[in-house]
Structure formats: structure tokens, C-alpha cells
Design a protein around this motif. Structure first.
Motif, mmCIF file in Angstrom:
data_model
loop_
_atom_site.group_PDB
_atom_site.id
_atom_site.type_symbol
_atom_site.label_atom_id
_atom_site.label_comp_id
_atom_site.label_asym_id
_atom_site.label_seq_id
_atom_site.Cartn_x
_atom_site.Cartn_y
_atom_site.Cartn_z
ATOM 1 N N VAL A 182 15.301 4.316 15.998
ATOM 2 C CA VAL A 182 14.207 5.117 17.177
ATOM 3 C C VAL A 182 13.956 6.451 16.752
ATOM 4 O O VAL A 182 12.824 6.745 16.933
ATOM 5 N N PHE A 183 14.770 7.223 16.143
ATOM 6 C CA PHE A 183 14.323 8.578 15.725
ATOM 7 C C PHE A 183 13.326 8.502 14.706
ATOM 8 O O PHE A 183 12.264 9.057 14.899
ATOM 9 N N PHE A 184 13.380 7.452 13.637
ATOM 10 C CA PHE A 184 12.482 7.343 12.726
ATOM 11 C C PHE A 184 10.985 6.693 13.168
ATOM 12 O O PHE A 184 10.084 7.244 12.764
ATOM 13 N N ARG A 185 11.125 6.064 14.236
ATOM 14 C CA ARG A 185 9.976 5.628 14.834
ATOM 15 C C ARG A 185 9.410 6.478 15.605
ATOM 16 O O ARG A 185 8.128 6.669 15.400
ATOM 17 N N LYS A 186 10.124 7.256 16.177
ATOM 18 C CA LYS A 186 9.332 8.741 16.948
ATOM 19 C C LYS A 186 8.893 9.503 15.916
ATOM 20 O O LYS A 186 7.782 10.007 16.200
ATOM 21 N N PHE A 187 9.794 10.060 14.920
ATOM 22 C CA PHE A 187 9.277 10.949 13.882
ATOM 23 C C PHE A 187 7.963 10.381 13.218
ATOM 24 O O PHE A 187 6.881 11.153 13.160
ATOM 25 N N SER A 188 7.833 9.210 12.930
ATOM 26 C CA SER A 188 6.735 8.656 12.451
ATOM 27 C C SER A 188 5.365 8.714 13.331
ATOM 28 O O SER A 188 4.273 8.710 12.713
ATOM 29 N N ASN A 212 15.742 0.837 3.358
ATOM 30 C CA ASN A 212 16.968 0.523 3.792
ATOM 31 C C ASN A 212 17.059 0.587 5.336
ATOM 32 O O ASN A 212 18.189 0.921 5.995
ATOM 33 N N VAL A 213 16.020 0.261 6.165
ATOM 34 C CA VAL A 213 15.820 0.400 7.692
ATOM 35 C C VAL A 213 17.277 -0.448 8.079
ATOM 36 O O VAL A 213 17.671 -0.269 8.948
ATOM 37 N N ALA A 214 17.181 -1.618 7.485
ATOM 38 C CA ALA A 214 18.589 -2.609 7.984
ATOM 39 C C ALA A 214 19.762 -1.859 8.124
ATOM 40 O O ALA A 214 20.704 -2.107 8.978
ATOM 41 N N ASP A 215 20.064 -0.897 7.301
ATOM 42 C CA ASP A 215 21.392 -0.173 7.085
ATOM 43 C C ASP A 215 21.447 0.748 8.113
ATOM 44 O O ASP A 215 22.664 1.247 8.296
ATOM 45 N N LEU A 216 20.421 1.226 8.960
ATOM 46 C CA LEU A 216 20.411 2.278 9.720
ATOM 47 C C LEU A 216 20.845 2.034 11.371
ATOM 48 O O LEU A 216 20.980 0.921 11.596
ATOM 49 N N LYS A 217 21.591 2.883 11.888
ATOM 50 C CA LYS A 217 21.940 2.724 13.233
ATOM 51 C C LYS A 217 21.070 2.561 14.064
ATOM 52 O O LYS A 217 19.758 3.227 13.841
#
Length: 106
Positions: A81-87, A71-76
Motif C-alpha cells: 500500500v505504501f509503495f502504491r501511494k508513493f508511486s 520482489n513485490v510478492a515478498d512485501l507485507k
């Protein structure tokens, strides 16, 4: 040559400080099976064994196989950006962040 999944298993194992023998014991898999997942291309994991390895490593099968968030499309935008950095963080730092979030959730 290590596959992406094999690299994730290896990194998670090392972040936990487990040897192949220790992960084998904790997951109920053989040392050679885990070695093959980490090093053979392509790996051929059993769903049950992969689940037990993920549990022993304190993660999920989705993380080990690299399943993207559905559901990445539903994220702000800032959450993306947070999830990309976290990954991109090493598994030990990801584990620390998960523990911090668990503390806030109580």
C-alpha cells in the motif's frame, strides 16, 4: 503525445526546477535529445545518456523507465500500500520522502 517515460522525465525535471537547458548541461546531453525523450513517441533512449539524465535528476533509470519492483510478492500488505501511494505522488514529494528516509538511515 508524451509517453509514460517522457512524462516521468519531464515531471522529474520540473520538480527539480530545471529547464531543458539546465538538465542538458547537468547530464551532458543535448537539449534537443532531452526534448525528444520527453515528447517523441516512442522515445529511443541510449542507456548511457538515460543513466546520466537519471543521475542529474537524482533518481534511477528504473524510476524513469517505470520498472516495477521485482520482489513485490515478498512485501507485507501495508508495504505494498505504501509503495502504491508513493508511486502515485508527484516527483517532488517522492524526493522529499527519499530525503527523509536518508536522514533516518544515518
Amino acid at each position: 503525445m508524451t509517453t509514460p517515460m517522457g512524462g516521468r522525465i519531464n515531471a522529474a525535471r520540473k520538480a527539480k526546477g530545471f529547464t531543458l537547458d539546465q538538465l542538458a548541461e547537468k547530464s551532458g546531453c543535448s537539449k534537443s535529445y532531452i526534448w525528444e525523450l520527453e515528447n517523441k513517441n516512442p522515445p529511443r533512449p541510449s542507456a548511457d545518456k538515460l543513466a546520466s539524465i537519471a543521475e542529474a535528476l537524482g533518481t534511477t533509470v528504473d524510476v524513469l523507465i517505470g520498472t516495477p519492483i521485482n520482489n513485490v510478492a515478498d512485501l507485507k500488505p501495508e508495504d505494498k500500500v505504501f509503495f502504491r501511494k508513493f508511486s502515485g505522488l508527484d516527483p517532488a514529494k517522492q524526493d522529499t520522502i527519499r530525503k527523509m528516509i536518508d536522514l533516518w538511515d544515518d
